[in-house]
Write a protein that holds these residues in place. Sequence first.
Motif, mmCIF file in Angstrom:
data_model
loop_
_atom_site.group_PDB
_atom_site.id
_atom_site.type_symbol
_atom_site.label_atom_id
_atom_site.label_comp_id
_atom_site.label_asym_id
_atom_site.label_seq_id
_atom_site.Cartn_x
_atom_site.Cartn_y
_atom_site.Cartn_z
ATOM 1 N N PRO A 10 0.797 -1.235 0.000
ATOM 2 C CA PRO A 10 0.000 0.000 0.000
ATOM 3 C C PRO A 10 0.822 1.273 0.000
ATOM 4 O O PRO A 10 0.457 2.245 -0.673
ATOM 5 C CB PRO A 10 -0.840 -0.142 1.270
ATOM 6 C CG PRO A 10 -0.978 -1.613 1.462
ATOM 7 C CD PRO A 10 0.318 -2.202 1.004
ATOM 8 N N VAL A 11 1.929 1.303 0.727
ATOM 9 C CA VAL A 11 2.721 2.530 0.778
ATOM 10 C C VAL A 11 3.294 2.860 -0.594
ATOM 11 O O VAL A 11 3.308 4.032 -1.011
ATOM 12 C CB VAL A 11 3.838 2.437 1.842
ATOM 13 C CG1 VAL A 11 4.859 1.347 1.489
ATOM 14 C CG2 VAL A 11 4.538 3.785 2.006
ATOM 15 N N LEU A 12 3.737 1.859 -1.347
ATOM 16 C CA LEU A 12 4.278 2.114 -2.687
ATOM 17 C C LEU A 12 3.161 2.446 -3.669
ATOM 18 O O LEU A 12 3.373 3.223 -4.602
ATOM 19 C CB LEU A 12 5.092 0.911 -3.167
ATOM 20 C CG LEU A 12 6.494 0.792 -2.555
ATOM 21 C CD1 LEU A 12 7.121 -0.551 -2.880
ATOM 22 C CD2 LEU A 12 7.394 1.932 -3.038
ATOM 23 N N GLN A 13 1.982 1.877 -3.477
ATOM 24 C CA GLN A 13 0.850 2.273 -4.315
ATOM 25 C C GLN A 13 0.512 3.747 -4.101
ATOM 26 O O GLN A 13 0.239 4.480 -5.057
ATOM 27 C CB GLN A 13 -0.375 1.416 -3.999
ATOM 28 C CG GLN A 13 -0.272 -0.028 -4.446
ATOM 29 C CD GLN A 13 -1.594 -0.761 -4.308
ATOM 30 O OE1 GLN A 13 -2.638 -0.238 -4.669
ATOM 31 N NE2 GLN A 13 -1.559 -1.973 -3.785
ATOM 32 N N SER A 14 0.538 4.188 -2.856
ATOM 33 C CA SER A 14 0.246 5.591 -2.543
ATOM 34 C C SER A 14 1.296 6.512 -3.139
ATOM 35 O O SER A 14 0.963 7.564 -3.717
ATOM 36 C CB SER A 14 0.172 5.772 -1.033
ATOM 37 O OG SER A 14 -0.037 7.132 -0.696
ATOM 38 N N ILE A 15 2.556 6.137 -3.027
ATOM 39 C CA ILE A 15 3.640 6.943 -3.604
ATOM 40 C C ILE A 15 3.482 7.009 -5.120
ATOM 41 O O ILE A 15 3.656 8.078 -5.728
ATOM 42 C CB ILE A 15 5.003 6.345 -3.215
ATOM 43 C CG1 ILE A 15 5.242 6.508 -1.714
ATOM 44 C CG2 ILE A 15 6.133 7.001 -4.012
ATOM 45 C CD1 ILE A 15 6.382 5.679 -1.174
ATOM 46 N N ARG A 16 3.147 5.883 -5.721
ATOM 47 C CA ARG A 16 2.943 5.857 -7.168
ATOM 48 C C ARG A 16 1.851 6.836 -7.579
ATOM 49 O O ARG A 16 2.013 7.608 -8.531
ATOM 50 C CB ARG A 16 2.590 4.429 -7.609
ATOM 51 C CG ARG A 16 2.299 4.300 -9.096
ATOM 52 C CD ARG A 16 1.872 2.888 -9.467
ATOM 53 N NE ARG A 16 1.447 2.854 -10.850
ATOM 54 C CZ ARG A 16 2.244 2.685 -11.892
ATOM 55 N NH1 ARG A 16 3.542 2.532 -11.694
ATOM 56 N NH2 ARG A 16 1.785 2.666 -13.118
#
Length: 235
Positions: A10-16
């Motif tokens: 989820p954290v990398l999805q948000s950053i993306r």
Amino acid sequence: MASSPTSLPPVLQSIRRNIVECTRCERLRLYGEAIGAARRRAYIDQVYWAKPVPGFGDPRARILILGLAPGAHGANRTGRPFTGDGSGFFMYPVLHSLGLASQPTALSADDGLKLRHAWIASVVRCAPPGDKPTPQEVRNCSSHLAAEIAALPRIRTVVCLGKIAWDGYLAHLVNTGILQRRSPYVFGHEAEYILPNGLHLLGSYHPSLRNTNTGRLNATMFARVFVRARELSGL
């Protein structure tokens, strides 16, 4: 292995999402969109991505590969770093030969390419005119790089492709208090340093056509950097 954006943590999805939706640099956004609207003749039937390009790779990566910015008809077209242009055609066969990429070709964002132990990003996420972002544009983009780095806790080695990527990463280290000064860290091909936080920093000439077509950088030289990166990362 790298996975699709929807299966990222989820954290990398948000950053993306934050990267793709970024509008901080009007000049760069207008340039990328204009390139996407005009299109190169070879890609006239394709819909260009024409937005900021997030990093991609293995969320458990030990090696961070850091480039300059998306190519106007490469990542700006395909939406994935070093995909669909000469730099990627040079780089991915080397990564594949060393077990860092699942295939030697990178044609589109849905071509099945996966990375193992590696994450690829850039210091600027929009294609800049003449491949030359302004210092302010690099600074505007720095929080995206910082966010990705913070979300990749297993990184052990950072490979900077070219001096702008090198300087951008050093600026990140200064901004986060890891370094006091950048001057002791001099860029060069196969430059190598141990950073105060224990990470290893390696330099490589950028795999641009102006370097690879002139022989300034060849596959053997490039592979040596990544053989060393694997060693330093315990792979």
